[in-house]
Motif scaffolding. Structure first.
Motif, PDB file in Angstrom:
ATOM      1  N   GLY A 286      11.020  21.703 -35.136  1.00 47.02           N
ATOM      2  CA  GLY A 286      10.099  20.645 -35.510  1.00 47.02           C
ATOM      3  C   GLY A 286       9.099  20.255 -34.457  1.00 47.02           C
ATOM      4  O   GLY A 286       8.515  19.168 -34.526  1.00 47.02           O
ATOM      5  N   VAL A 287       8.856  21.125 -33.458  1.00 44.73           N
ATOM      6  CA  VAL A 287       7.948  20.790 -32.370  1.00 44.73           C
ATOM      7  C   VAL A 287       6.547  20.480 -32.897  1.00 44.73           C
ATOM      8  O   VAL A 287       6.098  21.037 -33.908  1.00 44.73           O
ATOM      9  N   ASP A 288       5.849  19.571 -32.202  1.00 47.63           N
ATOM     10  CA  ASP A 288       4.510  19.147 -32.603  1.00 47.63           C
ATOM     11  C   ASP A 288       3.412  19.805 -31.774  1.00 47.63           C
ATOM     12  O   ASP A 288       2.301  20.002 -32.267  1.00 47.63           O
ATOM     13  N   GLN A 289       3.728  20.096 -30.506  1.00 48.90           N
ATOM     14  CA  GLN A 289       2.736  20.681 -29.609  1.00 48.90           C
ATOM     15  C   GLN A 289       3.368  21.863 -28.863  1.00 48.90           C
ATOM     16  O   GLN A 289       4.540  21.796 -28.485  1.00 48.90           O
ATOM     17  N   ILE A 290       2.573  22.911 -28.658  1.00 50.97           N
ATOM     18  CA  ILE A 290       3.033  24.069 -27.899  1.00 50.97           C
ATOM     19  C   ILE A 290       1.942  24.489 -26.919  1.00 50.97           C
ATOM     20  O   ILE A 290       0.789  24.096 -27.058  1.00 50.97           O
ATOM     21  N   ASP A 291       2.333  25.300 -25.939  1.00 50.31           N
ATOM     22  CA  ASP A 291       1.387  25.784 -24.925  1.00 50.31           C
ATOM     23  C   ASP A 291       1.307  27.303 -24.953  1.00 50.31           C
ATOM     24  O   ASP A 291       2.269  27.993 -25.296  1.00 50.31           O
ATOM     25  N   GLY A 292       0.160  27.805 -24.513  1.00 53.70           N
ATOM     26  CA  GLY A 292      -0.017  29.232 -24.323  1.00 53.70           C
ATOM     27  C   GLY A 292      -1.072  29.464 -23.268  1.00 53.70           C
ATOM     28  O   GLY A 292      -1.718  28.527 -22.802  1.00 53.70           O
ATOM     29  N   SER A 293      -1.252  30.718 -22.867  1.00 54.68           N
ATOM     30  CA  SER A 293      -2.346  31.074 -21.966  1.00 54.68           C
ATOM     31  C   SER A 293      -2.827  32.470 -22.338  1.00 54.68           C
ATOM     32  O   SER A 293      -2.027  33.315 -22.758  1.00 54.68           O
ATOM     33  N   LEU A 294      -4.119  32.679 -22.233  1.00 53.30           N
ATOM     34  CA  LEU A 294      -4.676  33.979 -22.580  1.00 53.30           C
ATOM     35  C   LEU A 294      -4.060  35.072 -21.714  1.00 53.30           C
ATOM     36  O   LEU A 294      -3.934  34.925 -20.496  1.00 53.30           O
ATOM     37  N   ARG A 295      -3.677  36.159 -22.349  1.00 53.03           N
ATOM     38  CA  ARG A 295      -3.057  37.304 -21.666  1.00 53.03           C
ATOM     39  C   ARG A 295      -1.705  36.919 -21.052  1.00 53.03           C
ATOM     40  O   ARG A 295      -1.135  37.667 -20.264  1.00 53.03           O
ATOM     41  N   GLY A 296      -1.215  35.721 -21.367  1.00 50.87           N
ATOM     42  CA  GLY A 296       0.025  35.238 -20.776  1.00 50.87           C
ATOM     43  C   GLY A 296      -0.122  34.837 -19.323  1.00 50.87           C
ATOM     44  O   GLY A 296       0.876  34.641 -18.629  1.00 50.87           O
ATOM     45  N   LEU A 297      -1.351  34.685 -18.842  1.00 49.15           N
ATOM     46  CA  LEU A 297      -1.601  34.434 -17.422  1.00 49.15           C
ATOM     47  C   LEU A 297      -0.909  33.149 -16.975  1.00 49.15           C
ATOM     48  O   LEU A 297      -1.166  32.067 -17.505  1.00 49.15           O
ATOM     49  N   GLY A 298      -0.006  33.275 -15.983  1.00 51.74           N
ATOM     50  CA  GLY A 298       0.714  32.103 -15.516  1.00 51.74           C
ATOM     51  C   GLY A 298       1.697  32.461 -14.429  1.00 51.74           C
ATOM     52  O   GLY A 298       1.795  33.620 -14.006  1.00 51.74           O
ATOM     53  N   ALA A 299       2.452  31.473 -13.985  1.00 53.60           N
ATOM     54  CA  ALA A 299       3.423  31.681 -12.912  1.00 53.60           C
ATOM     55  C   ALA A 299       4.561  32.576 -13.389  1.00 53.60           C
ATOM     56  O   ALA A 299       4.874  32.649 -14.575  1.00 53.60           O
TER      57      ALA A 299
END
Length: 341
Positions: free
Chosen positions: A212-225
């Protein structure tokens, strides 16, 4: 059906992979592409949040306040967000970010330390901004404890509280249970932020969606730590196939990932040996270099150090534990009896 909200973190979490070297033009290009593709919120700051540019966390190529202003100047629909970690960012940086056009402040604490965020939520609401809480390293505590911490953030004025899988250590059932606990405990929205160290960023995001989550995160190409985040373009494609696309242009996000981010990314984040170890151990990726050095000093596999740190539930700021753990492991190995042949 409720509308799911996606926040793209390429220009914040992706800053880790870029060694905080984003230029003004890169930020403009990425932010404009995300805005045109229908992404509603774009996060822009140093990887460690407002005030993160420092000797300890790495200096930025361009001051983050200038990058925030650049992103705001090219976005016609998307809202600009900034991350703040109390103790790294202060009320001064928060006010400055608001002056440059930030509309959403995401306030992040260790998952047991929500109480240190009260003044930051208070100022965020005073400034008329949206306030989002981040409970980092959420794999380290059971759902009921996280729900208690989330209730504190709600009482301080949070409009949403996120379960944050900082080390990419959660399995889908763990992601589901934590999001579900917050949904049952809060009257505000609940979010989920995934990392891909165990290769489960998309799977865990779908589990959060099921809860039931309301907000999610992503980054283009999965770019992240670490092994990166759930890839925005993949999230968009999956949601579209599920019939739950909240207004994202799948092809435009594919193109942004392929033609804007990929050419400037120093590497493609993936669950390689180091990133997988971080997820398996459940510790911050910043521990890795220190563990390698300690391993060389005491002739240990650094992975054994990281796993022991995870067992002891070490968090950011406890890097001094690494040498102690390495010394303990070295002593144990010396104390083992030699097998008789």
């Amino acid at each position: 059906m409720k509308t799911l909200r996606l926040t793209d973190t390429t220009l914040r979490d992706g800053s880790h992979a870029m060694r905080h070297q984003f230029t003004r033009q890169q930020v403009r290009s990425i932010a404009q592409a995300l805005d045109r593709a229908g992404v509603p919120v774009i996060e822009v700051t140093h990887g460690d949040g407002l005030g993160g540019a420092s000797l300890q966390y790495g200096f930025s190529h361009t001051p983050e306040l200038e990058l925030i202003a650049e992103a705001r100047s090219v976005c016609e629909r998307a809202r600009i967000a900034a991350l703040l970690l109390p103790g790294i960012g202060t009320r001064k940086e928060l006010k400055a970010a608001a002056e440059r056009g930030v509309q959403v402040i995401r306030i992040a604490t260790q998952c047991t330390e929500a109480d240190i965020s009260e003044q930051h939520f208070g100022l965020t609401k005073e400034l008329g901004l949206e306030a989002v809480g981040f409970l980092m390293m959420a794999h380290m505590r059971p759902p009921e404890v996280l729900a208690e911490q989330a209730r504190l953030m709600e009482s301080y004025g949070a409009d949403c509280v996120y379960i944050v899988d900082s080390a990419g250590a959660l399995l889908p059932d763990g992601a589901y249970a934590r999001v579900k606990a917050l949904k049952e405990a809060l009257t505000i929205q609940v979010g989920f932020h995934a990392h891909n160290n165990l290769g489960l960023a998309i799977g865990n995001t779908l589990a959060a969606l099921e809860a039931g989550v309301d907000q999610i995160d992503g980054s283009l190409r999965g770019l992240g730590a670490g092994a990166g985040n759930a890839a925005t373009e993949v999230i968009a494609a999956v949601l579209d196939k599920m019939g739950q696309n909240p207004g994202l242009n799948v092809f435009a996000l594919m193109d942004a990932a392929e033609y804007i981010v990929a050419p400037i990314a120093p590497y493609q984040p993936l669950p390689d040996r180091d990133a997988l170890t971080i997820g398996y151990a459940g510790v911050y990726s910043t521990f890795l270099l220190h563990a390698r050095r300690a391993g060389e000093l005491y002739h240990l596999d650094p992975r054994s150090i990281l796993v022991e740190l995870g067992r002891r539930q070490a968090v950011a700021g406890q890097e001094d534990w690494i040498l102690d753990v390495a010394l303990d492991l070295a002593r144990r190995s010396q104390d083992k009896p030699v097998p008789q042949t």
